[in-house]
Design an enzyme around this catalytic site. Sequence first.
Site, short mmCIF file in Angstrom:
data_model
loop_
_atom_site.label_atom_id
_atom_site.label_comp_id
_atom_site.label_asym_id
_atom_site.label_seq_id
_atom_site.Cartn_x
_atom_site.Cartn_y
_atom_site.Cartn_z
CE LYS A 13 -4.53 0.87 0.35
NZ LYS A 13 -5.66 -0.02 0.01
P1 NAD Z 1 -13.41 7.76 -2.19
O1 NAD Z 1 -12.42 8.83 -2.02
O2 NAD Z 1 -13.99 7.51 -3.53
O3 NAD Z 1 -14.64 8.00 -1.17
C1 NAD Z 1 -14.50 8.20 0.20
C2 NAD Z 1 -15.83 8.77 0.72
O4 NAD Z 1 -15.79 8.82 2.14
C3 NAD Z 1 -16.13 10.19 0.25
O5 NAD Z 1 -17.49 10.28 -0.10
C4 NAD Z 1 -15.84 11.03 1.49
O6 NAD Z 1 -16.59 12.23 1.53
C5 NAD Z 1 -16.29 10.08 2.56
N1 NAD Z 1 -15.77 10.38 3.91
C6 NAD Z 1 -14.53 10.72 4.29
N2 NAD Z 1 -14.49 10.93 5.62
C7 NAD Z 1 -15.75 10.71 6.07
C8 NAD Z 1 -16.36 10.75 7.35
N3 NAD Z 1 -15.67 11.07 8.45
N4 NAD Z 1 -17.67 10.45 7.43
C9 NAD Z 1 -18.38 10.13 6.33
N5 NAD Z 1 -17.87 10.06 5.12
C10 NAD Z 1 -16.57 10.35 4.98
O7 NAD Z 1 -12.73 6.45 -1.61
P2 NAD Z 1 -13.11 4.93 -1.87
O8 NAD Z 1 -12.23 4.43 -2.94
O9 NAD Z 1 -14.59 4.78 -2.00
O10 NAD Z 1 -12.60 4.29 -0.51
C11 NAD Z 1 -13.42 4.24 0.66
C12 NAD Z 1 -12.94 3.10 1.54
O11 NAD Z 1 -13.01 1.89 0.78
C13 NAD Z 1 -11.48 3.21 2.02
O12 NAD Z 1 -11.38 2.62 3.29
C14 NAD Z 1 -10.73 2.38 1.00
O13 NAD Z 1 -9.49 1.92 1.51
C15 NAD Z 1 -11.73 1.27 0.81
N6 NAD Z 1 -11.53 0.50 -0.43
C16 NAD Z 1 -11.63 1.08 -1.66
C17 NAD Z 1 -11.41 0.30 -2.79
C18 NAD Z 1 -11.56 0.86 -4.17
O14 NAD Z 1 -11.42 0.08 -5.13
N7 NAD Z 1 -11.87 2.12 -4.36
C19 NAD Z 1 -11.08 -1.05 -2.65
C20 NAD Z 1 -11.01 -1.61 -1.39
C21 NAD Z 1 -11.23 -0.82 -0.29
#
Ligand code: NAD
Length: 420
Positions: A107
């Site tokens: 990561k």
């Molecule tokens: P992203 O940046 O697209 O979205 C993150 C969202 O979380 C945004 O809408 C943001 O406003 C919101 N957010 C941030 N802080 C917040 C809070 N305190 N309360 C409420 N909402 C809040 O990111 P993503 O890719 O969707 O990732 C989100 C999670 O999923 C992370 O933990 C990431 O590691 C995990 N994840 C993502 C993927 C992927 O393929 N994108 C894969 C596995 C895991």
Amino acid sequence: MADDDVNPFESLQEQIDDAAAYLDVGDDVLERLKNPERVLETNLSVELDDGDVGVFRAYRSQFNGDRGPYKGGIRYHPGVNRDEVKALSGWMVYKCATVDIPYGGGKGGIQIDPSAYSETELERITRSFATELRPLIGEDRDIPAPDVNTGQREMNWIKDTYETLENTTAPGVVTGKTIESGGSLGRVEATGRSTMLTAREAFDHLDKEMSDASVAVQGYGNAGSIAAQLVHDDLDASVVAVSDSSGAVYNPDGLDPHEVKRFKNETGSVSGYDGATEELTNEELLTLDVDLLIPAALENAIDGDLAADVEADVIVEAANGPLTPEADEVLTDRDVYVLPDILANAGGVTVSYFEWVQNRQRFYWTEEKVNEELERHIVEAFDELVRTFENEDVPNFRTAAYVVAIRRVLDAYEEGGSWP
Ligand code: NAD
């Protein structure tokens, strides 16, 4: 309330210890399973649009490569730090092993608020990071992907930088690219899709009806918004509340997750969406009396105190590490079913794996084939986790997943023998 005092790396180590208690593993090897093999820490010096030099701390952690190349996303966020990156890289190891894809875990991240920089600045920062990463990454070595605040655009830049410096074409050096740059159909939706599939399997296993089940989703980015749309469209669930960093919106009769997404795309947040009957705080969303809660934002969203107030029956973790270990304990005691991140959000890395396979073969699949193969991986992993949960007397599904995953990593390590 989000608990910033909980160190995610310590949470990861605790989760490994919890599972190791059910495995025959010596303390020496356990130490290996709990720590990264190496961590790059670098300071990127990049010229900004006004001529000043910006300095940005960046990391890449390569946690374990016993089962294949290191694999994992790159995060752009002001909260990125060494221990967070180490934790996220470790979760990748056990995630890839849970869904049985031939990768280790890595990561990376840059400590930055990307909203404060122009697109050209972000391109220079990303290319500078890719240049630093070049000796470490490669199609058979370490393969970055998107994470919070990075997406196809950043992956295309990393691929282009790497290919230019290496004087080659190597689309498989990163995943999560646009289709034209060698991306896979279905990759953007994959994390939300595995979250939906995990929810479907869990409700089926628990003899709960998914149709009309009420759902709350914390975080409305890639993972959360797609999960909300898919549980609504494919499972007939009713998404009653969603949030982002601006706050939460609620309608007990159900929101249209596609409309909320359109609204967020236009205005930058879910707050103010006119199909909602009420605005809530994030804490209120997390404690709503719903059938299913999907945390899809960041680590430590639910700590031990908040866990005592959670009223959902089932939690499916789309985010990485949204529950602290204390929250896990409280929820286990309260018989709330938690489907862990290393299964539920594994769709992202699973379709990344498919993207990489397609890049290596230079032969591209239909979206139907991608989704079918993803479903097979998630359902098989879910079934294995249930078998372990039922036969090995572990306390919850998270420990069951770690037992399965650690066993697979251990087997690969032991079969390799000792070197030197
Ligand atoms: P992203 O940046 O697209 O979205 C993150 C969202 O979380 C945004 O809408 C943001 O406003 C919101 N957010 C941030 N802080 C917040 C809070 N305190 N309360 C409420 N909402 C809040 O990111 P993503 O890719 O969707 O990732 C989100 C999670 O999923 C992370 O933990 C990431 O590691 C995990 N994840 C993502 C993927 C992927 O393929 N994108 C894969 C596995 C895991």
